[in-house]
Design a protein around this motif. Structure first.
Motif, PDB file in Angstrom:
ATOM      1  N   ILE A  16     -12.990 116.837  20.640  1.00 24.75           N
ATOM      2  CA  ILE A  16     -12.385 115.731  19.893  1.00 24.75           C
ATOM      3  C   ILE A  16     -10.871 115.733  20.073  1.00 24.75           C
ATOM      4  O   ILE A  16     -10.250 114.681  20.193  1.00 24.75           O
ATOM      5  CB  ILE A  16     -12.790 115.807  18.406  1.00 24.75           C
ATOM      6  CG1 ILE A  16     -14.279 115.480  18.269  1.00 24.75           C
ATOM      7  CG2 ILE A  16     -11.956 114.868  17.558  1.00 24.75           C
ATOM      8  CD1 ILE A  16     -14.820 115.626  16.872  1.00 24.75           C
ATOM      9  N   ALA A  19     -10.001 114.193  23.415  1.00 24.87           N
ATOM     10  CA  ALA A  19     -10.706 112.936  23.684  1.00 24.87           C
ATOM     11  C   ALA A  19      -9.743 111.849  24.153  1.00 24.87           C
ATOM     12  O   ALA A  19      -8.630 111.733  23.638  1.00 24.87           O
ATOM     13  CB  ALA A  19     -11.420 112.475  22.422  1.00 24.87           C
ATOM     14  N   SER A  22     -11.063 106.820  20.702  1.00 27.41           N
ATOM     15  CA  SER A  22     -11.870 107.052  19.501  1.00 27.41           C
ATOM     16  C   SER A  22     -13.362 106.886  19.755  1.00 27.41           C
ATOM     17  O   SER A  22     -14.175 107.512  19.063  1.00 27.41           O
ATOM     18  CB  SER A  22     -11.435 106.106  18.388  1.00 27.41           C
ATOM     19  OG  SER A  22     -11.674 104.768  18.757  1.00 27.41           O
ATOM     20  N   GLN A  25     -14.784 110.178  20.672  1.00 27.35           N
ATOM     21  CA  GLN A  25     -14.906 111.051  19.505  1.00 27.35           C
ATOM     22  C   GLN A  25     -16.182 110.747  18.732  1.00 27.35           C
ATOM     23  O   GLN A  25     -16.887 111.662  18.309  1.00 27.35           O
ATOM     24  CB  GLN A  25     -13.699 110.885  18.587  1.00 27.35           C
ATOM     25  CG  GLN A  25     -12.409 111.370  19.184  1.00 27.35           C
ATOM     26  CD  GLN A  25     -11.205 111.038  18.312  1.00 27.35           C
ATOM     27  OE1 GLN A  25     -11.326 110.321  17.328  1.00 27.35           O
ATOM     28  NE2 GLN A  25     -10.051 111.573  18.675  1.00 27.35           N
TER      29      GLN A  25
END
Length: 58
Positions: A16, A19, A22, A25
């Motif tokens: 995460i 990443a 988003s 994630q």
């Protein structure tokens, strides 16, 4: 080889943190919970099957 891959530790926090956006994630989080959801589904199926067998007297 596949058994070893089941026991490999995946560090979700690192994925995460690195990443690109988003949506990646969200995919990592969902992908980390899918095995648990499948196991819960299998356990529920086995429980209901045993419960029906017990009610029918087999």
């Amino acid at each position: 080889m596949t058994i070893i891959s089941l026991f490999q530790k995946v560090v979700v926090a690192d994925k995460i943190k690195n990443a690109p956006d988003s949506s990646y994630q969200i995919g990592v989080v969902i992908g980390s919970f899918i095995p648990f959801v499948i196991l819960i589904g299998i356990a529920y199926f086995m429980y209901m099957r045993a419960k029906k067998r017990d009610e029918n007297g087999y």
